[in-house]
Design a protein around this motif. Structure first.
Motif, PDB file in Angstrom:
ATOM      1  N   ALA A 160       2.277   3.622  -0.842  1.00 55.25           N
ATOM      2  CA  ALA A 160       1.254   4.669  -0.723  1.00 55.25           C
ATOM      3  C   ALA A 160      -0.167   4.125  -0.745  1.00 55.25           C
ATOM      4  CB  ALA A 160       1.424   5.719  -1.814  1.00 55.25           C
ATOM      5  N   GLY A 161      -0.310   2.813  -0.580  1.00 54.74           N
ATOM      6  CA  GLY A 161      -1.629   2.201  -0.549  1.00 54.74           C
ATOM      7  C   GLY A 161      -2.187   2.117   0.870  1.00 54.74           C
ATOM      8  N   LYS A 162      -3.064   1.168   1.085  1.00 53.87           N
ATOM      9  CA  LYS A 162      -3.736   1.028   2.373  1.00 53.87           C
ATOM     10  C   LYS A 162      -2.742   0.823   3.509  1.00 53.87           C
ATOM     11  CE  LYS A 162      -6.994  -2.019   4.810  1.00 53.87           C
ATOM     12  NZ  LYS A 162      -7.849  -3.223   4.695  1.00 53.87           N
ATOM     13  N   TRP A 163      -1.700   0.005   3.273  1.00 55.49           N
ATOM     14  CA  TRP A 163      -0.733  -0.319   4.321  1.00 55.49           C
ATOM     15  C   TRP A 163       0.020   0.927   4.796  1.00 55.49           C
ATOM     16  CZ3 TRP A 163       1.043  -4.664   7.043  1.00 55.49           C
ATOM     17  CH2 TRP A 163       2.292  -4.537   7.640  1.00 55.49           C
ATOM     18  N   GLU A 164       0.752   1.549   3.884  1.00 56.38           N
ATOM     19  CA  GLU A 164       1.564   2.700   4.276  1.00 56.38           C
ATOM     20  C   GLU A 164       0.713   3.875   4.747  1.00 56.38           C
ATOM     21  OE1 GLU A 164       5.921   2.870   2.430  1.00 56.38           O
ATOM     22  OE2 GLU A 164       4.390   3.644   1.073  1.00 56.38           O
ATOM     23  N   THR A 165      -0.388   4.108   4.072  1.00 57.42           N
ATOM     24  CA  THR A 165      -1.238   5.238   4.438  1.00 57.42           C
ATOM     25  C   THR A 165      -1.838   5.041   5.824  1.00 57.42           C
ATOM     26  OG1 THR A 165      -1.748   5.654   2.107  1.00 57.42           O
ATOM     27  CG2 THR A 165      -3.201   6.650   3.736  1.00 57.42           C
ATOM     28  N   ASP A 195      -6.190   0.199  -2.723  1.00 58.08           N
ATOM     29  CA  ASP A 195      -6.575   1.603  -2.817  1.00 58.08           C
ATOM     30  C   ASP A 195      -6.488   2.265  -1.437  1.00 58.08           C
ATOM     31  OD1 ASP A 195      -8.053   4.052  -3.010  1.00 58.08           O
ATOM     32  OD2 ASP A 195      -9.193   3.251  -4.693  1.00 58.08           O
ATOM     33  N   PRO A 196      -5.729   3.363  -1.333  1.00 57.42           N
ATOM     34  CA  PRO A 196      -5.582   4.012  -0.030  1.00 57.42           C
ATOM     35  C   PRO A 196      -6.870   4.580   0.549  1.00 57.42           C
ATOM     36  CG  PRO A 196      -4.637   5.355  -1.787  1.00 57.42           C
ATOM     37  CD  PRO A 196      -4.934   4.017  -2.377  1.00 57.42           C
ATOM     38  N   SER A 197      -7.909   4.680  -0.256  1.00 51.89           N
ATOM     39  CA  SER A 197      -9.190   5.142   0.285  1.00 51.89           C
ATOM     40  C   SER A 197      -9.738   4.152   1.315  1.00 51.89           C
ATOM     41  CB  SER A 197     -10.209   5.347  -0.844  1.00 51.89           C
ATOM     42  OG  SER A 197     -10.493   4.120  -1.491  1.00 51.89           O
ATOM     43  N   GLU A 198      -9.203   2.926   1.311  1.00 48.14           N
ATOM     44  CA  GLU A 198      -9.596   1.923   2.304  1.00 48.14           C
ATOM     45  C   GLU A 198      -8.757   1.997   3.574  1.00 48.14           C
ATOM     46  OE1 GLU A 198     -10.059  -2.046   0.835  1.00 48.14           O
ATOM     47  OE2 GLU A 198     -10.728  -1.372  -1.150  1.00 48.14           O
TER      48      GLU A 198
END
Length: 220
Positions: A160-165, A195-198
């Motif tokens: 659920a981080g930058k990669w998957e998001t 951080d998925p915000s990235e």
């Protein structure tokens, strides 16, 4: 009249299935889960991600894409929901031996109806080891069993981080909403990785391109 070649098993008429199988006896099987992926992602991310990647690959090289399995193994099953509230959404766990038996049976049926190659993409990463065990029974069939970060040099993926998001942003943009994280004290709950915000569509397109290129090489 839509002349676009179908890739999904469940959408094919019998004559379309036979034509696709004869052209390339390659089966795609996406494996996923149903679990929390942060406030910002749909719960079915793992399966949806793998399913869409398989469809895009089949669109390029042929083959037939089976519906995703939303069942799999959980590294931390049945833990206290009060202490780990994100687990309240999890609804996919099978015992590892049962899951292996299910996949062995599935592989047998695929082979029986004519598939010579089987590509398994584990969007839920723990599923990959069980799938490899299940495939060992069928020595005469070519298997490629991977997680999507295995297809990009130097990458390990995340949860659920930058990669998957970023991948979901490209594959199913309507199923990502970073604004849902705003104002949450625990906005990074259960997130592993950057951080998925990235996350960004451009990054998602970059890694998706590498993933599809590598699949094409592996399945020639």
């Amino acid at each position: 009249m839509n002349s676009k070649r179908k890739t999904n098993y469940e959408e094919m008429f019998p004559h379309e299935f036979k034509l696709a199988l004869n052209k390339n006896p390659l089966a795609f099987l996406p494996l996923g889960s149903m679990e929390y992926h942060g406030y910002h992602n749909a719960l079915g991310l793992d399966a949806l991600k793998a399913w869409k990647i398989c469809q895009l690959a089949a669109g390029k090289i042929g083959g037939i894409v089976f519906p995703p399995l939303y069942l799999g193994v959980d590294a931390w099953p049945d833990i206290d929901l009060q202490k780990y509230p994100n687990k309240q959404f999890d609804c996919y766990h099978l015992d590892a031996k049962l899951y292996q038996d299910v996949l062995q049976s599935y592989f047998y049926r695929m082979i029986r109806i004519g598939f010579k190659k089987i590509f398994v993409l584990a969007g839920h990463y723990p599923n990959v080891d069980i799938a490899k065990l299940a495939s060992q029974k069928y020595k005469d069939t070519k298997f490629v069993i991977v997680k999507e970060p295995d297809l990009v040099e130097g990458e390990t993926g995340d949860h659920a981080g930058k990669w998957e998001t970023s991948l979901l942003m490209v594959l199913f943009p309507e199923l990502v909403n970073l604004k849902l994280m705003e104002g949450k004290e625990d906005k990074l709950r259960a997130i592993e990785g950057t951080d998925p915000s990235e996350s960004s569509e451009s990054y998602g397109k970059e890694i998706l391109g590498k993933i599809l290129s590598r699949i094409e090489v592996l399945l020639k």
